[in-house]
Design an enzyme around this catalytic site. Structure first.
Site, PDB file in Angstrom:
ATOM      1  N   LYS A 128       0.822  -1.216   0.000  1.00 61.13           N
ATOM      2  CA  LYS A 128       0.000   0.000   0.000  1.00 61.13           C
ATOM      3  C   LYS A 128       0.854   1.263   0.000  1.00 61.13           C
ATOM      4  O   LYS A 128       0.392   2.317  -0.418  1.00 61.13           O
ATOM      5  CB  LYS A 128      -0.979  -0.019   1.162  1.00 61.13           C
ATOM      6  CG  LYS A 128      -2.061  -1.071   0.926  1.00 61.13           C
ATOM      7  CD  LYS A 128      -3.222  -0.989   1.877  1.00 61.13           C
ATOM      8  CE  LYS A 128      -4.289  -2.000   1.511  1.00 61.13           C
ATOM      9  NZ  LYS A 128      -3.812  -3.407   1.669  1.00 61.13           N
TER      10      LYS A 128
HETATM   11  C1  PLP Z   1      -4.380  -4.512   1.008  1.00 67.14           C
HETATM   12  C2  PLP Z   1      -3.550  -5.729   0.822  1.00 67.14           C
HETATM   13  C3  PLP Z   1      -3.869  -6.700  -0.148  1.00 67.14           C
HETATM   14  C4  PLP Z   1      -5.115  -6.603  -1.016  1.00 67.14           C
HETATM   15  O1  PLP Z   1      -5.074  -5.538  -1.920  1.00 67.14           O
HETATM   16  P1  PLP Z   1      -6.413  -4.994  -2.587  1.00 67.14           P
HETATM   17  O2  PLP Z   1      -5.990  -3.810  -3.389  1.00 67.14           O
HETATM   18  O3  PLP Z   1      -7.346  -4.649  -1.469  1.00 67.14           O
HETATM   19  O4  PLP Z   1      -6.915  -6.098  -3.442  1.00 67.14           O
HETATM   20  C5  PLP Z   1      -3.018  -7.770  -0.285  1.00 67.14           C
HETATM   21  N1  PLP Z   1      -1.925  -7.925   0.499  1.00 67.14           N
HETATM   22  C6  PLP Z   1      -1.580  -7.020   1.430  1.00 67.14           C
HETATM   23  C7  PLP Z   1      -0.374  -7.240   2.269  1.00 67.14           C
HETATM   24  C8  PLP Z   1      -2.381  -5.887   1.625  1.00 67.14           C
HETATM   25  O5  PLP Z   1      -2.035  -4.986   2.579  1.00 67.14           O
END
Ligand code: PLP
Length: 467
Positions: A116
């Site tokens: 993120k």
């Molecule tokens: C948020 C997250 C995901 C999922 O991503 P999306 O964009 O919500 O599909 C997968 N792995 C990790 C470690 C995350 O923090």
């Protein structure tokens, strides 16, 4: 009027086209839909030129058509450079080839060690730039069950004219997650540990945002996963990953990319990259036991189930907030169709589409498979996967293809999930990260507060008056 990739429309068709800045500041469209560019540029004739660029230069090329005249090129360039200078790897997203032929794109070299950061480092700088240009202040309000909070905090810590208030359930996030959020020393960061559940936190935020006068008076905003700028930043690494594999290894033409999925944000960015012309043959969607999306891609039925708690908590989501964006393309870009389906879903908690999308394969992996995958990759390949990435890898293994190499997105550093790692590997030393170790024992800067909307509002007022 000709269509433009830097003008934004709503999936439900109820707003006038907006420029990039307005789209970023609006987040969710005012008609309840999600924002999308009017057209997606075809970049196939640019791939050769793009393939040699640095991560930041590639990001500039990929993002420019979507930003348009909203920002001078030099400002966008500088903003991108600044966003990825906070990553510990000079490549930003390094590619790793495992002995079994699988490639991993490591998206976790940002300040909070999860993917993120790729989007939120950019979004934080973008907000700061927009405020500097237009004046005004932004007070970000969010609720987290653990991981998104720290990435949002690190995106805006220390930024002028921005404060961030993050609610999380006291005693119900992991010790490491709390340390990552509540040890940030910047004065504009406010952690509120509420005496309640994650759902209480979300409800409080929702109720506060619904008080439009309060929201306006205090310039409240969100950094949720439907903001177009987050998707935009994530498109870049799909191109990047393909180019790096082509360059370093066997020059294959096309790839499959496997994506562990929660809110359908990350994989939707891959879908846009594919539509722009990235050499992606298909996307492999991987869900954990919360399998609404993998069920949809296999059966055409999108129906809400119960939320299950799993070892990959950032994917413990039932209704995927970005799914409506994908629906827009499945409905041949007809907003009336999207509105109809979304109304149906709101009423019946399900919708059904005919046929299968050849751009996707999909599967779900449960906790047992996740643990087995972590163990096997450690033993056979000497690589430590975090539980989210392991869901992606274990589902990808079902769709391996001789002539089309597979790139799996690795979305978090394993050191963030010590309990799952310990269960899988029976050794607490494996997969640790020095930056996380350094946080242990640091004092927490948090305010424990009742799970009560008025108390939270009073805290926000008091805090902002003191600044
Ligand atoms: C948020 C997250 C995901 C999922 O991503 P999306 O964009 O919500 O599909 C997968 N792995 C990790 C470690 C995350 O923090």
């Amino acid at each position: 009027m000709s269509h433009s990739s830097s003008l934004y429309i709503s999936t439900r068709g109820g707003i006038k086209p907006l420029g990039f800045s307005e789209a970023v500041l609006m987040g969710l469209a005012e008609d309840g839909g999600l924002l999308l560019p009017q057209i997606i540029p075809d970049c196939r004739n640019k791939l050769a030129a793009w393939s040699h660029l640095s991560y930041s230069d590639l990001a500039f090329e990929v993002m420019s058509p979507y930003v348009g005249a909203a920002m001078p090129s030099e400002s966008l360039k500088a903003l991108i450079k600044q966003s990825y200078a906070s990553f510990s790897s000079p490549e930003v997203v390094p590619l790793v080839k495992l002995d079994n032929g699988l490639f991993l794109a490591e998206l976790f070299h940002g300040p909070t060690l999860a993917f993120k950061d790729v989007a939120l480092q950019f979004l934080g700088n973008l907000f700061a730039w927009l405020l500097q240009e237009r004046g005004g202040k932004l007070n970000i309000l969010g609720a987290t069950s653990g991981d998104t909070g720290s990435a949002a905090i690190y995106g805006v810590r220390g930024k002028k004219n921005i404060n961030i208030f993050i609610l999380y359930p006291e005693g119900r996030v992991s010790a490491l997650q709390e340390l990552q959020m509540a040890t940030v020393p910047d004065a504009n960061v406010h952690c509120l540990a509420i005496k309640g559940s994650f759902d209480d936190g979300q409800r409080i935020i929702k109720e506060i945002f619904a008080e439009l006068d309060f929201k306006k008076q205090y310039s409240l905003g969100a950094v949720n996963s439907v903001n177009w700028a987050r998707i935009l930043a994530q498109i870049v690494y799909y191109f990047w990953a393909c180019f790096r594999v082509q360059e370093k290894y066997e020059q294959p033409q096309r790839f499959q990319v496997a994506v562990p999925t929660g809110n359908f944000g990350d994989i939707f960015a891959g879908y846009i990259a594919k539509r722009m012309g990235a050499p992606i043959e298909r996307l492999i969607l991987a869900s954990n036991q919360n399998d609404i999306l993998s069920r949809f891609f296999n059966s055409g039925e999108y129906s809400r189930g119960q939320v299950n708690v799993t070892l990959s908590p950032s994917m413990d989501i039932q209704v995927a907030s970005n799914f409506e964006r994908y629906l827009y393309y499945r409905c041949a870009e007809k907003p009336a169709e999207v509105s109809k389906l979304m109304r149906q879903f709101a009423a019946e908690q399900r919708l059904q589409l005919p046929g299968k999308d050849p751009d996707f394969e999909a599967g779900s992996g449960n906790d047992a498979e996740t643990l087995e995958c972590i163990k096997r990759y450690y033993q056979n390949n000497g690589y430590v996967l975090d539980p989210h990435s392991a869901v992606g890898v274990s589902v990808a293994e079902r769709f391996l293809c001789q002539d089309t190499p597979t790139i799996c997105l690795a979305t978090a550093h394993p050191g963030k999930f010590p309990e799952a790692l310990k269960t899988a590997l029976h050794d607490e030393q494996i997969g640790r990260h020095p930056e996380l170790e350094k946080l242990k024992g640091k004092p927490l800067r948090k305010t424990i507060i009742e799970a009560d909307k008025e108390k939270v509002k009073a805290f926000i007022c008091k805090t902002l008056q003191q600044i």
